[in-house]
Design an enzyme around this catalytic site. Structure first.
Site, PDB file in Angstrom:
ATOM      1  CB  CYS A 163       8.057   5.669  -7.441  1.00 43.32           C
ATOM      2  SG  CYS A 163       6.882   7.014  -7.185  1.00 43.32           S
ATOM      3  CB  THR A 270      -1.997   5.663 -10.898  1.00 44.86           C
ATOM      4  OG1 THR A 270      -3.407   5.403 -10.947  1.00 44.86           O
ATOM      5  CG2 THR A 270      -1.684   6.968 -11.604  1.00 44.86           C
ATOM      6  CG  HIS A 303       7.157   0.527  -3.799  1.00 41.39           C
ATOM      7  ND1 HIS A 303       8.074   1.474  -4.206  1.00 41.39           N
ATOM      8  CD2 HIS A 303       5.932   1.006  -4.166  1.00 41.39           C
ATOM      9  CE1 HIS A 303       7.432   2.476  -4.796  1.00 41.39           C
ATOM     10  NE2 HIS A 303       6.138   2.215  -4.782  1.00 41.39           N
ATOM     11  CB  THR A 307      -1.178   3.090  -1.223  1.00 43.67           C
ATOM     12  OG1 THR A 307      -0.402   2.034  -1.784  1.00 43.67           O
ATOM     13  CG2 THR A 307      -0.468   4.420  -1.446  1.00 43.67           C
ATOM     14  N   PRO A 308      -3.521   1.669   0.568  1.00 46.80           N
ATOM     15  CG  PRO A 308      -5.621   2.453   1.233  1.00 46.80           C
ATOM     16  CD  PRO A 308      -4.326   2.910   0.619  1.00 46.80           C
ATOM     17  CD  GLU A 314       6.386  -4.140  -1.828  1.00 47.69           C
ATOM     18  OE1 GLU A 314       7.626  -4.220  -1.967  1.00 47.69           O
ATOM     19  OE2 GLU A 314       5.817  -3.127  -1.355  1.00 47.69           O
ATOM     20  CE  LYS A 335       8.730   4.205  -0.936  1.00 48.14           C
ATOM     21  NZ  LYS A 335       9.421   2.922  -1.169  1.00 48.14           N
ATOM     22  CG  HIS A 340       7.027   7.204  -2.134  1.00 50.24           C
ATOM     23  ND1 HIS A 340       8.267   6.877  -2.641  1.00 50.24           N
ATOM     24  CD2 HIS A 340       6.103   6.735  -3.041  1.00 50.24           C
ATOM     25  CE1 HIS A 340       8.115   6.244  -3.791  1.00 50.24           C
ATOM     26  NE2 HIS A 340       6.813   6.144  -4.052  1.00 50.24           N
ATOM     27  CG  PHE A 399       2.274   6.952 -10.881  1.00 50.14           C
ATOM     28  CD1 PHE A 399       1.873   6.064  -9.910  1.00 50.14           C
ATOM     29  CD2 PHE A 399       1.940   8.293 -10.724  1.00 50.14           C
ATOM     30  CE1 PHE A 399       1.159   6.480  -8.793  1.00 50.14           C
ATOM     31  CE2 PHE A 399       1.228   8.738  -9.610  1.00 50.14           C
ATOM     32  CZ  PHE A 399       0.845   7.826  -8.644  1.00 50.14           C
TER      33      PHE A 399
END
Length: 414
Positions: A163, A270, A303, A307-308, A314, A335, A340, A399
């Site tokens: 990504c 990941t 970014h 995601t939790p 971040e 996003k 994404h 990743f």
């Protein structure tokens, strides 16, 4: 002294609009591009939603005879390069062709082609495989086709850093121009991974949102109810030029690229490190490269994947890098509207960071109703905000723990 590098063209193809100005207007309006998947039958899939580029006809950009030679990600790269080159007004001529390069990244490349050809192999045997299978699917053929389209004979390369691919392609192009290896680069990222194997793979990792009954509210960065990211598709391409090269041809300069940072987490395949070490270092590296203070940044296109774990880390990394100034920075995740784009995200979001400077406007984060624990920055919730933006930063994390950050500045003559 290294050469100055400016942005003269931006080309965007996104789930909220086809074309730069349509995409940008949609983002500023808070338009949501996430819908039920139409590319394939999602019966039996846990996730059935994605950010598809609506109204896209590759025949608007590619000759019919060439369709089978390209995966969908290549179509997006070609379309976005056309938008970017039109904005820039750059003409590639026999006199400058060897000084104009192409660098387009993709995290996955032609997944659609790979899946289609594999089915043909299983059903009909090896003779059914297209002779164009390999060049239609490998990552660097986006750069290859863009270079052929424009006759650009300078450096020609591609990144496949998950990504972060698009951001790395732009940053590496910046370095090529800085050190004199090219005068101009057509660069960014493209992705078209809304395919059965991709959606199933990410879904089985428990990485995707399962909010299938409410797709427009599924991607909700920093919200307490976020449950994973939503796959998007499209591309973002910039035209970068050495400043004097752009001036000589009378180019309209949109912004200047002044900082590029890279880092590696060296932690997990990941997941980011809990302390956000890699995210902190990539932003610090970009700020140092730009020769500015952290307090000079006004806007961050984060970014922010919804995601939790990633969103919280971040946010905490931004606080660690920018200290007390962090609360005054507009930090949005577009996003929330596009999903994404994986390897295309860095290219799209670099373009957005430049347009934010051009129009002195921070695009919003939509679907943010109740910020989650550890998420307490100014996320520009709900609607776009006019604001003074001298410097913007954009983050990309991939990743394998690969990170990239770019810093753009409002162009000035000095």
């Amino acid at each position: 002294m290294s050469k100055r590098v400016v942005v003269t063209g931006i080309g965007l193809a996104s789930p909220v609009g086809l074309g730069t100005e349509e995409s940008w207007a949609g983002l500023c309006a808070g338009r949501n591009g996430i819908r039920r998947i139409t590319h394939f039958d999602t019966e039996g899939f846990g996730c059935r939603i994605a950010g598809e580029v609506g109204g896209f006809d590759p025949l608007d950009f590619v000759d019919k005879k060439d369709l089978r030679k390209m995966g969908r990600f290549i179509f997006f790269a070609l379309a976005s390069s056309e938008f970017a080159m039109k904005m820039s007004g750059l003409g590639v001529t026999p006199g400058n062709a060897a000084r104009v390069g192409v660098y387009v990244g993709s995290g996955i490349g032609g997944f659609d082609v790979i899946e289609r050809e594999h089915l043909k192999l299983i059903r009909g045997g090896p003779r059914k495989i297209s002779p164009f299978f390999i060049p239609a699917s490998i990552v660097n053929l986006a750069s290859g086709h863009v270079s052929i389209r424009w006759g650009a004979k300078g450096p020609n390369s591609a990144t496949a850093t998950a990504c972060t691919s698009g951001a790395h392609a732009i940053g590496d192009s910046y370095r090529l121009i800085q050190r004199g290896d090219a005068d101009a680069m057509i660069c960014g990222g493209a992705e078209a991974a809304i395919t059965p194997m991709s959606v199933a793979g990410f879904g089985n990792m428990k990485a995707l949102s399962m909010r299938n009954d409410d797709p427009e509210r599924a991607c909700r960065p920093w919200d307490a109810a976020r449950d994973g990211f939503v796959i998007g598709e499209g591309a973002g391409i910039l035209v970068l030029e050495e400043l004097e090269f752009a001036r000589r041809r009378g180019a309209e300069i949109v912004a200047e690229l002044v900082g590029y940072g890279m880092s590696g987490d060296a932690f997990h395949i990941t997941s980011p490190a809990e302390d956000g070490d890699g995210a902190q270092r990539v932003m610090r590296n970009a700020v140092k490269d730009a020769g500015i203070a952290p307090s000079d940044i006004q806007y961050i296109n984060a970014h922010g994947t919804s995601t939790p774990l990633g969103d919280r880390i971040e946010s905490q990394a931004v606080e660690a890098v920018f200290g007390g100034h962090a609360k005054t920075i507009g930090v949005s995740s577009t996003k929330s509207m596009t999903g994404h784009l994986l390897g295309g995200a860095g290219g799209l979001e670099a373009g957005i960071a430049v347009l934010a400077i051009r129009d002195q406007t921070a695009p919003p984060t939509i679907n943010l109703e109740t910020p989650g624990e550890g998420c307490d920055l100014d996320y520009v919730p709900g609607q776009a905000r006019p604001m003074e933006i001298e410097y913007s930063l954009t983050n990309s994390f991939g990743f394998g723990g690969t990170n990239g950050a770019l810093i753009f500045r409002r162009y000035r003559e000095d």
